[in-house]
Design a protein around this motif. Sequence first.
Motif, PDB file in Angstrom:
ATOM      1  N   ASP A 148       0.806  -1.206   0.000  1.00 28.86           N
ATOM      2  CA  ASP A 148       0.000   0.000   0.000  1.00 28.86           C
ATOM      3  C   ASP A 148       0.846   1.266   0.000  1.00 28.86           C
ATOM      4  O   ASP A 148       0.399   2.315   0.435  1.00 28.86           O
ATOM      5  CB  ASP A 148      -0.944  -0.007   1.205  1.00 28.86           C
ATOM      6  CG  ASP A 148      -0.188  -0.142   2.531  1.00 28.86           C
ATOM      7  OD1 ASP A 148       1.020  -0.425   2.500  1.00 28.86           O
ATOM      8  OD2 ASP A 148      -0.829   0.050   3.584  1.00 28.86           O
ATOM      9  N   HIS A 149       2.061   1.209  -0.506  1.00 35.06           N
ATOM     10  CA  HIS A 149       2.865   2.418  -0.607  1.00 35.06           C
ATOM     11  C   HIS A 149       3.648   2.382  -1.913  1.00 35.06           C
ATOM     12  O   HIS A 149       3.829   1.330  -2.524  1.00 35.06           O
ATOM     13  CB  HIS A 149       3.784   2.587   0.601  1.00 35.06           C
ATOM     14  CG  HIS A 149       4.752   1.462   0.792  1.00 35.06           C
ATOM     15  ND1 HIS A 149       5.905   1.305   0.031  1.00 35.06           N
ATOM     16  CD2 HIS A 149       4.750   0.421   1.650  1.00 35.06           C
ATOM     17  CE1 HIS A 149       6.555   0.241   0.432  1.00 35.06           C
ATOM     18  NE2 HIS A 149       5.885  -0.324   1.400  1.00 35.06           N
ATOM     19  N   MET A 150       4.143   3.533  -2.341  1.00 40.51           N
ATOM     20  CA  MET A 150       4.708   3.661  -3.674  1.00 40.51           C
ATOM     21  C   MET A 150       6.041   2.944  -3.846  1.00 40.51           C
ATOM     22  O   MET A 150       6.495   2.741  -4.975  1.00 40.51           O
ATOM     23  CB  MET A 150       4.863   5.136  -4.036  1.00 40.51           C
ATOM     24  CG  MET A 150       5.882   5.891  -3.205  1.00 40.51           C
ATOM     25  SD  MET A 150       5.951   7.620  -3.699  1.00 40.51           S
ATOM     26  CE  MET A 150       6.283   7.483  -5.450  1.00 40.51           C
ATOM     27  N   LEU A 151       6.681   2.531  -2.749  1.00 39.55           N
ATOM     28  CA  LEU A 151       7.961   1.834  -2.862  1.00 39.55           C
ATOM     29  C   LEU A 151       7.815   0.319  -2.828  1.00 39.55           C
ATOM     30  O   LEU A 151       8.821  -0.389  -2.857  1.00 39.55           O
ATOM     31  CB  LEU A 151       8.899   2.280  -1.734  1.00 39.55           C
ATOM     32  CG  LEU A 151       9.348   3.744  -1.744  1.00 39.55           C
ATOM     33  CD1 LEU A 151      10.301   4.011  -0.594  1.00 39.55           C
ATOM     34  CD2 LEU A 151       9.980   4.125  -3.074  1.00 39.55           C
ATOM     35  N   ALA A 152       6.600  -0.185  -2.733  1.00 43.95           N
ATOM     36  CA  ALA A 152       6.400  -1.631  -2.573  1.00 43.95           C
ATOM     37  C   ALA A 152       7.040  -2.414  -3.713  1.00 43.95           C
ATOM     38  O   ALA A 152       7.763  -3.390  -3.484  1.00 43.95           O
ATOM     39  CB  ALA A 152       4.907  -1.952  -2.476  1.00 43.95           C
ATOM     40  N   ASP A 153       6.790  -1.994  -4.954  1.00 44.20           N
ATOM     41  CA  ASP A 153       7.362  -2.722  -6.096  1.00 44.20           C
ATOM     42  C   ASP A 153       8.879  -2.605  -6.113  1.00 44.20           C
ATOM     43  O   ASP A 153       9.583  -3.579  -6.414  1.00 44.20           O
ATOM     44  CB  ASP A 153       6.777  -2.189  -7.402  1.00 44.20           C
ATOM     45  CG  ASP A 153       5.309  -2.557  -7.586  1.00 44.20           C
ATOM     46  OD1 ASP A 153       4.859  -3.520  -6.926  1.00 44.20           O
ATOM     47  OD2 ASP A 153       4.630  -1.885  -8.370  1.00 44.20           O
ATOM     48  N   LEU A 154       9.392  -1.428  -5.789  1.00 42.80           N
ATOM     49  CA  LEU A 154      10.840  -1.229  -5.784  1.00 42.80           C
ATOM     50  C   LEU A 154      11.496  -2.097  -4.725  1.00 42.80           C
ATOM     51  O   LEU A 154      12.542  -2.715  -4.976  1.00 42.80           O
ATOM     52  CB  LEU A 154      11.167   0.243  -5.527  1.00 42.80           C
ATOM     53  CG  LEU A 154      12.656   0.572  -5.398  1.00 42.80           C
ATOM     54  CD1 LEU A 154      13.379   0.299  -6.710  1.00 42.80           C
ATOM     55  CD2 LEU A 154      12.847   2.027  -4.969  1.00 42.80           C
ATOM     56  N   ILE A 155      10.912  -2.172  -3.545  1.00 42.37           N
ATOM     57  CA  ILE A 155      11.488  -2.973  -2.476  1.00 42.37           C
ATOM     58  C   ILE A 155      11.503  -4.447  -2.871  1.00 42.37           C
ATOM     59  O   ILE A 155      12.498  -5.155  -2.662  1.00 42.37           O
ATOM     60  CB  ILE A 155      10.713  -2.744  -1.159  1.00 42.37           C
ATOM     61  CG1 ILE A 155      11.104  -1.378  -0.574  1.00 42.37           C
ATOM     62  CG2 ILE A 155      10.970  -3.862  -0.160  1.00 42.37           C
ATOM     63  CD1 ILE A 155      10.328  -0.984   0.656  1.00 42.37           C
ATOM     64  N   GLY A 156      10.419  -4.929  -3.473  1.00 40.63           N
ATOM     65  CA  GLY A 156      10.402  -6.313  -3.942  1.00 40.63           C
ATOM     66  C   GLY A 156      11.452  -6.568  -5.009  1.00 40.63           C
ATOM     67  O   GLY A 156      12.118  -7.609  -5.002  1.00 40.63           O
ATOM     68  N   TRP A 157      11.598  -5.605  -5.918  1.00 34.98           N
ATOM     69  CA  TRP A 157      12.605  -5.718  -6.979  1.00 34.98           C
ATOM     70  C   TRP A 157      14.006  -5.794  -6.384  1.00 34.98           C
ATOM     71  O   TRP A 157      14.813  -6.630  -6.787  1.00 34.98           O
ATOM     72  CB  TRP A 157      12.476  -4.505  -7.903  1.00 34.98           C
ATOM     73  CG  TRP A 157      13.465  -4.440  -9.020  1.00 34.98           C
ATOM     74  CD1 TRP A 157      13.367  -5.029 -10.249  1.00 34.98           C
ATOM     75  CD2 TRP A 157      14.710  -3.727  -9.023  1.00 34.98           C
ATOM     76  NE1 TRP A 157      14.469  -4.727 -11.019  1.00 34.98           N
ATOM     77  CE2 TRP A 157      15.308  -3.934 -10.283  1.00 34.98           C
ATOM     78  CE3 TRP A 157      15.371  -2.935  -8.080  1.00 34.98           C
ATOM     79  CZ2 TRP A 157      16.546  -3.373 -10.635  1.00 34.98           C
ATOM     80  CZ3 TRP A 157      16.599  -2.373  -8.412  1.00 34.98           C
ATOM     81  CH2 TRP A 157      17.178  -2.604  -9.668  1.00 34.98           C
ATOM     82  N   ALA A 158      14.291  -4.940  -5.414  1.00 37.26           N
ATOM     83  CA  ALA A 158      15.622  -4.916  -4.805  1.00 37.26           C
ATOM     84  C   ALA A 158      15.887  -6.180  -3.995  1.00 37.26           C
ATOM     85  O   ALA A 158      16.990  -6.739  -4.033  1.00 37.26           O
ATOM     86  CB  ALA A 158      15.770  -3.684  -3.924  1.00 37.26           C
ATOM     87  N   MET A 159      14.875  -6.661  -3.268  1.00 35.40           N
ATOM     88  CA  MET A 159      15.064  -7.860  -2.451  1.00 35.40           C
ATOM     89  C   MET A 159      15.398  -9.073  -3.311  1.00 35.40           C
ATOM     90  O   MET A 159      16.113  -9.969  -2.880  1.00 35.40           O
ATOM     91  CB  MET A 159      13.807  -8.133  -1.631  1.00 35.40           C
ATOM     92  CG  MET A 159      13.535  -7.115  -0.530  1.00 35.40           C
ATOM     93  SD  MET A 159      14.772  -7.138   0.785  1.00 35.40           S
ATOM     94  CE  MET A 159      14.430  -8.716   1.548  1.00 35.40           C
ATOM     95  N   ALA A 160      14.885  -9.097  -4.532  1.00 37.02           N
ATOM     96  CA  ALA A 160      15.162 -10.219  -5.430  1.00 37.02           C
ATOM     97  C   ALA A 160      16.526 -10.101  -6.098  1.00 37.02           C
ATOM     98  O   ALA A 160      16.958 -11.033  -6.779  1.00 37.02           O
ATOM     99  CB  ALA A 160      14.074 -10.289  -6.501  1.00 37.02           C
ATOM    100  N   ARG A 161      17.214  -8.970  -5.865  1.00 39.76           N
ATOM    101  CA  ARG A 161      18.505  -8.734  -6.524  1.00 39.76           C
ATOM    102  C   ARG A 161      19.597  -8.348  -5.540  1.00 39.76           C
ATOM    103  O   ARG A 161      20.544  -7.642  -5.904  1.00 39.76           O
ATOM    104  CB  ARG A 161      18.340  -7.629  -7.584  1.00 39.76           C
ATOM    105  CG  ARG A 161      17.468  -8.043  -8.755  1.00 39.76           C
ATOM    106  CD  ARG A 161      17.041  -6.857  -9.601  1.00 39.76           C
ATOM    107  NE  ARG A 161      16.294  -7.287 -10.777  1.00 39.76           N
ATOM    108  CZ  ARG A 161      15.023  -7.616 -10.756  1.00 39.76           C
ATOM    109  NH1 ARG A 161      14.329  -7.571  -9.607  1.00 39.76           N
ATOM    110  NH2 ARG A 161      14.414  -8.001 -11.857  1.00 39.76           N
TER     111      ARG A 161
END
Length: 212
Positions: A83-96
């Motif tokens: 529910d926040h604008m960084l959710a996709d970015l955080i998931g992307w970073a965690m996978a990399r």
Amino acid sequence: MHADLLQRRYPAVKVDVDVLYVDEGDVLTSAGKAAGLDLCLHVVRTDHGAAVANALARRLVVPPHRPGGQAQFIPAAVEYGRDHMLADLIGWAMARLDHALTVRDLAREAGMSERNLARHFSAVTGTSPLRWLLTQRVRRAQELLEMTELSVEQVDSRVGMGTSTTLRRHFAQQLGVPPETYRRTFRRLDSGGSRPRDPPLSRATSSAAGCR
């Protein structure tokens, strides 16, 4: 709400009104019910390791780790929600995390300037993008040290620190012990041993929730 009253009733206790929870060894307090979950996960992490604590956090659907010293009033404290604008970015970073990601890489992926990214990260996680990256890498290193036989050099290659020296430095800064000592501790626990909690300090500290 009751911090001032707590301090007046127990003048010998240091009351810290700004943090989520405090751990003085055998006495621990939290600032409220949600922070109480953070404190419980902290205890599980201390006694059983990051892997067990992270698995429990997933079952509870709460962030796996909010440090006790984190400010209480971050506008969107749940780092891993959707529910926040960084959710996709955080998931992307965690996978990399095994990649040599930089703040510039995060800003590029998010489609914003580094300054704007830093502002949003502070609002959502209470920390900077670089500090967040380092914290995630150390957490991943904890899990690998607990659950695999990988050498520290191999762990480093999985968490993107760059060199094993860098990993050792940041690991010790965040956890107080080098990776090798951390691994030996949890190997003993896996063998049926137990680890004593740190001894209490001479002067207790309290969160706003109560005295310790």
